[in-house]
Design a protein around this motif. Structure first.
Motif, PDB file in Angstrom:
ATOM      1  N   ALA A   1       2.293  -2.826  18.001  1.00 43.05           N
ATOM      2  CA  ALA A   1       2.875  -2.440  19.292  1.00 43.05           C
ATOM      3  C   ALA A   1       1.855  -2.600  20.415  1.00 43.05           C
ATOM      4  CB  ALA A   1       3.374  -0.997  19.241  1.00 43.05           C
ATOM      5  N   ALA A   2       0.589  -2.280  20.134  1.00 43.75           N
ATOM      6  CA  ALA A   2      -0.457  -2.438  21.145  1.00 43.75           C
ATOM      7  C   ALA A   2      -0.698  -3.906  21.461  1.00 43.75           C
ATOM      8  CB  ALA A   2      -1.749  -1.779  20.658  1.00 43.75           C
ATOM      9  N   GLU A   3      -0.591  -4.761  20.458  1.00 42.69           N
ATOM     10  CA  GLU A   3      -0.825  -6.197  20.654  1.00 42.69           C
ATOM     11  C   GLU A   3       0.332  -6.892  21.350  1.00 42.69           C
ATOM     12  OE1 GLU A   3      -3.581  -8.115  19.938  1.00 42.69           O
ATOM     13  OE2 GLU A   3      -4.558  -6.194  19.576  1.00 42.69           O
ATOM     14  N   SER A   4       1.551  -6.613  20.912  1.00 43.32           N
ATOM     15  CA  SER A   4       2.683  -7.392  21.425  1.00 43.32           C
ATOM     16  C   SER A   4       3.526  -6.656  22.458  1.00 43.32           C
ATOM     17  CB  SER A   4       3.588  -7.830  20.270  1.00 43.32           C
ATOM     18  OG  SER A   4       4.269  -6.712  19.742  1.00 43.32           O
ATOM     19  N   ALA A   5       3.616  -5.326  22.374  1.00 45.90           N
ATOM     20  CA  ALA A   5       4.461  -4.520  23.253  1.00 45.90           C
ATOM     21  C   ALA A   5       5.906  -5.014  23.240  1.00 45.90           C
ATOM     22  CB  ALA A   5       3.910  -4.494  24.676  1.00 45.90           C
ATOM     23  N   ASP A   6       6.340  -5.573  22.119  1.00 43.78           N
ATOM     24  CA  ASP A   6       7.677  -6.134  21.987  1.00 43.78           C
ATOM     25  C   ASP A   6       8.450  -5.345  20.931  1.00 43.78           C
ATOM     26  OD1 ASP A   6       9.965  -7.638  21.718  1.00 43.78           O
ATOM     27  OD2 ASP A   6       8.938  -9.486  21.140  1.00 43.78           O
ATOM     28  N   PRO A   7       9.385  -4.479  21.351  1.00 45.78           N
ATOM     29  CA  PRO A   7      10.112  -3.666  20.380  1.00 45.78           C
ATOM     30  C   PRO A   7      10.949  -4.500  19.404  1.00 45.78           C
ATOM     31  CG  PRO A   7      10.834  -3.178  22.631  1.00 45.78           C
ATOM     32  CD  PRO A   7       9.730  -4.162  22.723  1.00 45.78           C
ATOM     33  N   LEU A   8      11.499  -5.617  19.862  1.00 50.42           N
ATOM     34  CA  LEU A   8      12.290  -6.458  18.970  1.00 50.42           C
ATOM     35  C   LEU A   8      11.416  -7.012  17.842  1.00 50.42           C
ATOM     36  CD1 LEU A   8      15.009  -7.694  18.334  1.00 50.42           C
ATOM     37  CD2 LEU A   8      14.436  -9.599  19.830  1.00 50.42           C
TER      38      LEU A   8
ATOM     39  N   CYS B   1      11.939  -6.365  13.782  1.00 54.30           N
ATOM     40  CA  CYS B   1      12.047  -7.449  12.795  1.00 54.30           C
ATOM     41  C   CYS B   1      10.949  -7.365  11.736  1.00 54.30           C
ATOM     42  CB  CYS B   1      11.986  -8.809  13.486  1.00 54.30           C
ATOM     43  SG  CYS B   1      13.432  -9.155  14.493  1.00 54.30           S
ATOM     44  N   LEU B   2       9.721  -7.094  12.149  1.00 54.36           N
ATOM     45  CA  LEU B   2       8.593  -7.056  11.218  1.00 54.36           C
ATOM     46  C   LEU B   2       8.652  -5.872  10.261  1.00 54.36           C
ATOM     47  CD1 LEU B   2       5.459  -8.006  13.356  1.00 54.36           C
ATOM     48  CD2 LEU B   2       6.400  -9.274  11.443  1.00 54.36           C
ATOM     49  N   PHE B   3       9.023  -4.708  10.785  1.00 57.97           N
ATOM     50  CA  PHE B   3       8.880  -3.484  10.002  1.00 57.97           C
ATOM     51  C   PHE B   3      10.208  -2.837   9.614  1.00 57.97           C
ATOM     52  CE2 PHE B   3       5.022  -3.913  12.581  1.00 57.97           C
ATOM     53  CZ  PHE B   3       4.081  -3.977  11.565  1.00 57.97           C
ATOM     54  N   GLY B   4      11.327  -3.394  10.071  1.00 63.72           N
ATOM     55  CA  GLY B   4      12.619  -2.833   9.710  1.00 63.72           C
ATOM     56  C   GLY B   4      12.848  -1.448  10.273  1.00 63.72           C
ATOM     57  N   ILE B   5      12.378  -1.202  11.489  1.00 60.64           N
ATOM     58  CA  ILE B   5      12.545   0.103  12.109  1.00 60.64           C
ATOM     59  C   ILE B   5      13.670   0.034  13.143  1.00 60.64           C
ATOM     60  CG2 ILE B   5      10.175   0.849  11.687  1.00 60.64           C
ATOM     61  CD1 ILE B   5       9.438   0.022  14.516  1.00 60.64           C
ATOM     62  N   THR B   6      14.158   1.175  13.550  1.00 56.47           N
ATOM     63  CA  THR B   6      15.242   1.230  14.524  1.00 56.47           C
ATOM     64  C   THR B   6      14.722   0.949  15.929  1.00 56.47           C
ATOM     65  OG1 THR B   6      14.978   3.588  14.954  1.00 56.47           O
ATOM     66  CG2 THR B   6      16.469   2.952  13.142  1.00 56.47           C
TER      67      THR B   6
ATOM     68  N   ALA C   1      11.029   1.806  17.499  1.00 56.01           N
ATOM     69  CA  ALA C   1      10.217   0.737  18.091  1.00 56.01           C
ATOM     70  C   ALA C   1       9.814   1.098  19.510  1.00 56.01           C
ATOM     71  CB  ALA C   1      10.985  -0.578  18.062  1.00 56.01           C
ATOM     72  N   MET C   2      10.741   1.661  20.280  1.00 62.39           N
ATOM     73  CA  MET C   2      10.434   2.053  21.668  1.00 62.39           C
ATOM     74  C   MET C   2       9.399   3.178  21.698  1.00 62.39           C
ATOM     75  SD  MET C   2      11.952  -0.017  23.629  1.00 62.39           S
ATOM     76  CE  MET C   2      11.699   0.797  25.189  1.00 62.39           C
TER      77      MET C   2
ATOM     78  N   ALA D   1       1.752   3.158  22.434  1.00 66.06           N
ATOM     79  CA  ALA D   1       0.692   2.161  22.566  1.00 66.06           C
ATOM     80  C   ALA D   1       0.419   1.812  24.025  1.00 66.06           C
ATOM     81  CB  ALA D   1       1.068   0.902  21.797  1.00 66.06           C
ATOM     82  N   HIS D   2       1.432   1.920  24.866  1.00 67.39           N
ATOM     83  CA  HIS D   2       1.306   1.562  26.293  1.00 67.39           C
ATOM     84  C   HIS D   2       1.913   2.661  27.161  1.00 67.39           C
ATOM     85  CE1 HIS D   2       0.048  -2.529  25.320  1.00 67.39           C
ATOM     86  NE2 HIS D   2       0.990  -2.531  24.394  1.00 67.39           N
ATOM     87  N   PRO D   3       1.255   3.822  27.255  1.00 70.95           N
ATOM     88  CA  PRO D   3       1.833   4.918  28.043  1.00 70.95           C
ATOM     89  C   PRO D   3       1.969   4.578  29.527  1.00 70.95           C
ATOM     90  CG  PRO D   3      -0.379   5.473  27.283  1.00 70.95           C
ATOM     91  CD  PRO D   3      -0.005   4.179  26.640  1.00 70.95           C
ATOM     92  N   GLU D   4       1.161   3.652  30.016  1.00 70.12           N
ATOM     93  CA  GLU D   4       1.233   3.270  31.427  1.00 70.12           C
ATOM     94  C   GLU D   4       2.523   2.522  31.759  1.00 70.12           C
ATOM     95  OE1 GLU D   4      -0.396  -0.289  29.288  1.00 70.12           O
ATOM     96  OE2 GLU D   4      -0.750   1.868  29.154  1.00 70.12           O
TER      97      GLU D   4
END
Length: 126
Positions: A89-96, A100-105, A109-110, A116-119
């Protein structure tokens, strides 16, 4: 058939040995059929399960118990997974991508992207 016994059938199959011959070479170690040859159907099932579970066919699948004993004290598999998701999440900041990678909702993901990016999260008045 246990995990240790699964290694031999895979090696025999990779060498081209027919499954009925593999079944004749194996002996069940535990259970009600101990000291008997497994059925051909059982060998097919075990080979299919092992092939499905293995990421790299050159190496046998590893059980969770083996992984737990290999971890340093204080680390858990779920903790390592959470760290891996947070790192992604810190590297990509892409919830989709996380979904896909981890099978999470989507919500999970959000949450990881927000952690990872509180700002980047909206500050709502209370």
């Amino acid at each position: 058939m246990d995990e240790q016994a699964n290694r031999s059938p895979i090696a025999l199959k990779d060498k081209g040995t027919p499954v009925p011959e593999i079944a004749k070479k194996l002996v069940t170690k535990t259970g009600k059929n101990a000291d008997e040859h497994p059925s051909v159907a059982s060998v097919y099932r075990a080979l299919a399960d092992a092939e499905e579970a293995a990421v790299d066919r050159d190496h046998p699948a590893v059980s969770i118990g083996t992984l737990r004993h290999a971890l340093p004290r204080g680390l858990t598999l779920s903790g390592l997974r959470q760290d891996r998701i947070l790192n992604e999440a810190a590297e990509s900041a892409d919830p989709l991508r996380l979904m896909c990678l981890f099978g999470i909702t989507e919500q999970t993901a959000m949450r990881y992207v927000g952690a990872a990016h509180p700002e980047r999260t909206a500050k709502l008045p209370r």
